[in-house]
Design an enzyme around this catalytic site. Structure first.
Site, PDB file in Angstrom:
ATOM      1  N   CYS A  28       0.835  -1.208   0.000  1.00  0.00           N
ATOM      2  CA  CYS A  28       0.000   0.000   0.000  1.00  0.00           C
ATOM      3  C   CYS A  28       0.864   1.249   0.000  1.00  0.00           C
ATOM      4  CB  CYS A  28      -0.907  -0.001   1.223  1.00  0.00           C
ATOM      5  SG  CYS A  28       0.017   0.180   2.772  1.00  0.00           S
ATOM      6  N   CYS A  60       4.671   2.114   4.199  1.00  0.00           N
ATOM      7  CA  CYS A  60       5.973   2.245   4.869  1.00  0.00           C
ATOM      8  C   CYS A  60       6.732   3.455   4.348  1.00  0.00           C
ATOM      9  CB  CYS A  60       6.788   0.962   4.708  1.00  0.00           C
ATOM     10  SG  CYS A  60       6.116  -0.396   5.683  1.00  0.00           S
ATOM     11  N   CYS A  87       4.946  -6.686   4.825  1.00  0.00           N
ATOM     12  CA  CYS A  87       4.789  -7.392   3.541  1.00  0.00           C
ATOM     13  C   CYS A  87       6.134  -7.854   2.996  1.00  0.00           C
ATOM     14  CB  CYS A  87       4.090  -6.490   2.520  1.00  0.00           C
ATOM     15  SG  CYS A  87       2.427  -6.028   3.003  1.00  0.00           S
ATOM     16  N   CYS A 103       3.432  -2.560  10.262  1.00  0.00           N
ATOM     17  CA  CYS A 103       2.422  -2.248   9.255  1.00  0.00           C
ATOM     18  C   CYS A 103       1.786  -0.903   9.602  1.00  0.00           C
ATOM     19  CB  CYS A 103       1.380  -3.362   9.200  1.00  0.00           C
ATOM     20  SG  CYS A 103       0.274  -3.282   7.791  1.00  0.00           S
ATOM     21  N   HIS A 115       3.046  -4.649  25.359  1.00  0.00           N
ATOM     22  CA  HIS A 115       2.201  -4.703  26.553  1.00  0.00           C
ATOM     23  C   HIS A 115       2.922  -4.226  27.819  1.00  0.00           C
ATOM     24  CE1 HIS A 115      -0.624  -6.579  29.382  1.00  0.00           C
ATOM     25  NE2 HIS A 115       0.330  -7.352  29.838  1.00  0.00           N
ATOM     26  N   CYS A 148       2.891  -0.409  28.089  1.00  0.00           N
ATOM     27  CA  CYS A 148       1.681   0.258  27.610  1.00  0.00           C
ATOM     28  C   CYS A 148       1.187   1.279  28.640  1.00  0.00           C
ATOM     29  CB  CYS A 148       0.600  -0.779  27.353  1.00  0.00           C
ATOM     30  SG  CYS A 148      -0.984  -0.027  26.931  1.00  0.00           S
ATOM     31  N   CYS A 196      -7.812  -0.826  29.906  1.00  0.00           N
ATOM     32  CA  CYS A 196      -7.077  -1.781  29.083  1.00  0.00           C
ATOM     33  C   CYS A 196      -7.941  -2.271  27.915  1.00  0.00           C
ATOM     34  CB  CYS A 196      -6.653  -2.962  29.953  1.00  0.00           C
ATOM     35  SG  CYS A 196      -5.957  -4.320  29.001  1.00  0.00           S
ATOM     36  N   CYS A 243      -6.807  -6.405  21.892  1.00  0.00           N
ATOM     37  CA  CYS A 243      -5.397  -5.998  21.917  1.00  0.00           C
ATOM     38  C   CYS A 243      -4.486  -7.231  21.915  1.00  0.00           C
ATOM     39  CB  CYS A 243      -5.106  -5.137  23.141  1.00  0.00           C
ATOM     40  SG  CYS A 243      -3.437  -4.446  23.098  1.00  0.00           S
ATOM     41  N   CYS A 257       7.422  -0.033  20.600  1.00  0.00           N
ATOM     42  CA  CYS A 257       6.444   1.050  20.322  1.00  0.00           C
ATOM     43  C   CYS A 257       6.076   1.860  21.562  1.00  0.00           C
ATOM     44  CB  CYS A 257       5.163   0.466  19.731  1.00  0.00           C
ATOM     45  SG  CYS A 257       5.420  -0.476  18.240  1.00  0.00           S
ATOM     46  N   CYS A 286      -0.267   3.176  19.325  1.00  0.00           N
ATOM     47  CA  CYS A 286      -1.595   2.605  19.069  1.00  0.00           C
ATOM     48  C   CYS A 286      -2.499   2.555  20.300  1.00  0.00           C
ATOM     49  CB  CYS A 286      -1.447   1.220  18.469  1.00  0.00           C
ATOM     50  SG  CYS A 286      -0.546   1.231  16.909  1.00  0.00           S
ATOM     51  N   CYS A 342      -3.557  -2.951  19.928  1.00  0.00           N
ATOM     52  CA  CYS A 342      -2.389  -3.360  19.133  1.00  0.00           C
ATOM     53  C   CYS A 342      -2.764  -4.588  18.319  1.00  0.00           C
ATOM     54  CB  CYS A 342      -1.229  -3.673  20.080  1.00  0.00           C
ATOM     55  SG  CYS A 342       0.170  -4.499  19.299  1.00  0.00           S
ATOM     56  N   CYS A 352       1.486  -5.980  14.602  1.00  0.00           N
ATOM     57  CA  CYS A 352       1.852  -5.896  13.181  1.00  0.00           C
ATOM     58  C   CYS A 352       3.312  -6.210  12.912  1.00  0.00           C
ATOM     59  CB  CYS A 352       1.507  -4.505  12.649  1.00  0.00           C
ATOM     60  SG  CYS A 352       2.557  -3.192  13.302  1.00  0.00           S
TER      61      CYS A 352
HETATM   62  S1  SF4 Z   1      -4.250  -2.119  26.180  1.00  0.00           S
HETATM   63 FE1  SF4 Z   1      -3.120  -3.917  25.368  1.00  0.00          FE
HETATM   64  S2  SF4 Z   1      -0.986  -3.411  25.709  1.00  0.00           S
HETATM   65 FE2  SF4 Z   1      -2.186  -2.026  26.980  1.00  0.00          FE
HETATM   66  S3  SF4 Z   1      -2.292  -3.067  28.956  1.00  0.00           S
HETATM   67 FE3  SF4 Z   1      -4.111  -3.672  27.817  1.00  0.00          FE
HETATM   68  S4  SF4 Z   1      -3.494  -5.616  26.801  1.00  0.00           S
HETATM   69 FE4  SF4 Z   1      -1.649  -4.612  27.460  1.00  0.00          FE
HETATM   70  S1  SF4 Z   2       0.003  -2.518  16.159  1.00  0.00           S
HETATM   71 FE1  SF4 Z   2       1.251  -2.952  17.996  1.00  0.00          FE
HETATM   72  S2  SF4 Z   2       3.249  -3.572  17.182  1.00  0.00           S
HETATM   73 FE2  SF4 Z   2       2.156  -2.521  15.515  1.00  0.00          FE
HETATM   74  S3  SF4 Z   2       2.777  -0.360  15.651  1.00  0.00           S
HETATM   75 FE3  SF4 Z   2       0.877  -0.573  16.892  1.00  0.00          FE
HETATM   76  S4  SF4 Z   2       1.621  -0.970  18.974  1.00  0.00           S
HETATM   77 FE4  SF4 Z   2       3.355  -1.350  17.591  1.00  0.00          FE
END
Ligand code: SF4
Ligand code: SF4
Length: 379
Positions: free
Chosen positions: A60, A63, A171, A220, A266, A269, A289, A295, A304, A316, A323, A326
């Site tokens: 797409c 990137c 990809c 991604c 995680h 996060c 959460c 997630c 990230c 994200c 999440c 990706c």
């Molecule tokens: S939102 Fe996702 S990464 Fe964040 S604490 Fe919950 S399970 Fe973990």
């Molecule tokens: S989807 Fe998850 S691994 Fe991918 S950029 Fe978002 S937080 Fe990072």
């Protein structure tokens, strides 16, 4: 961050061994790295120009867009600082097709196909691949043609003469979205450059009989820092190819410094406190959460949540999106359905999420226990 920069100002980046260098770029953003060390690096090394050929397969172009979103330095500044000549990038170059203004364009100044042929023949370049490579139908590769050549054939020619090969995005690394399970997946047969999903022998280079190492920068899209800092490390000779790769990359060809084998999104996060207390959102727009909204961060090995995105502003889960892991080789199939709780996979070494939420206080202890076990096992 300012203190970190000040401290690192007194550090000679060029004298760092590879291990320390990679640790430092893992901790820094591309902004800090390139801005702090640009003058010293260029003048001390009198950096020779590095040529980059950037090919686009089935994708797409997200990137490239992600890279173009790099703020400070932007992509043009970053390439200048590292003395990179982006010699070929289909969506950015000025050259056109066979006819320009109705006239036959048969020089490399006008015709991108001729330009690419000449660059490949000259050799001495880093090859970046974005997008997957279709092998179908029936191994012909004809589902993606550029002019009268298959992309499969062009990739093979470009890979043979490359000094280093970097696959950018899910990809190019593993097949990504294009290789998702579907009724036509067998016929299209999309491959990553060196992998097909988790299969390190199923990539297009193996199909073509080319035995060359590949650095994978999945995502991604891929984070601009992951791309720029990896290219920076290769250009500055901080990663010697192929000698250093077994140490620098994980089993899926990802630089461990950005995709740590013992760390998931995680763990850092911003919503993690809610997870530990067993407080989950059941619809989007909340602050708790996102596990029950699908997630998959506990399976995503990437920095990230520490590095953050969009100029270190957010990421994200912080922005409210679960999440989707990706960066993982079996993305997107392992994350599907994307916004549904992964019921069949325990988060913490097989523990059930509902059990954990019922004993919320114990959850943090369980997590700490997992880390301790990992440390003991030396993982
Ligand atoms: S939102 Fe996702 S990464 Fe964040 S604490 Fe919950 S399970 Fe973990
Ligand atoms: S989807 Fe998850 S691994 Fe991918 S950029 Fe978002 S937080 Fe990072």
């Amino acid at each position: 961050m300012k203190n970190l920069v000040r401290k690192l100002d007194s550090v000679d980046f060029l004298k760092m061994d590879r291990r320390t260098f990679m640790k430092a770029v893992g901790a820094l953003g591309a902004t800090v790295f390139l801005n702090t060390y640009k003058t010293e690096i260029v003048s001390a090394l009198e950096l020779e120009e590095t040529k980059l050929i950037w090919l686009h397969g089935s994708e797409c172009t997200g990137c490239s867009i992600s890279l173009l979103n790099a703020g400070n330095p932007d992509i043009a500044q970053a390439l200048t600082k590292l003395n990179v000549n982006l010699a070929y990038h289909e969506t950015l170059l000025a050259q056109q097709g066979i006819f320009v203004d109705g006239k036959l364009a048969n020089t490399s100044e006008l015709n991108s196909e001729i330009l690419l042929e000449e660059l490949i023949e000259e050799g001495n370049y880093i090859l970046v691949v974005e997008g997957s490579i279709p092998n179908g139908p029936n191994g012909s590769g004809k589902y993606l043609m550029l002019g009268n050549r298959t992309f499969k054939e062009i990739l093979g020619a470009a890979a043979k003469n490359a000094n280093a090969i970097v696959a950018v995005g899910a990809c190019a690394a593993y097949g990504g979205i294009t290789s998702a399970d579907s009724d036509v997946a067998k016929d299209t047969d999309y491959r990553g450059v060196a992998f097909s999903k988790k299969d390190s022998k199923g990539g297009m280079l193996q199909e073509l009989g080319i035995d060359k190492p590949v650095i994978n920068i999945p995502g991604c899209p891929a984070h601009p820092d992951w791309v720029l800092l990896t290219l920076g490390a290769v250009i500055l000779g901080k990663i010697n190819i192929p000698e250093d790769l077994p140490d620098v990359l994980d089993q899926y060809g990802r630089p461990k410094v950005f995709y740590p084998p013992d760390h998931t999104v995680h763990e850092n996060c911003p919503r993690r406190g809610f997870y530990d207390r067993g407080e989950f959102d059941d619809q989007v727009g909340g602050e708790k959460c996102l596990w029950k909204l699908g997630c998959k961060a506990p399976y995503a090995h990437a920095d990230c949540a520490i590095r953050k995105w969009n100029g270190s502003v957010s990421m994200c889960t912080q922005a409210g999106g679960p999440c989707i892991a990706c960066v993982e080789p079996d993305f997107p199939d392992m994350a599907r359905p994307l916004y549904v709780e992964a019921e069949d996979k325990g988060v913490l070494l097989g523990a059930n999420i509902d059990t954990i939420s019922k004993v919320a206080v114990g959850a943090a202890a369980v997590t700490a226990g997992v880390h301790a076990v990992r440390r003991m096992k030396g993982e």
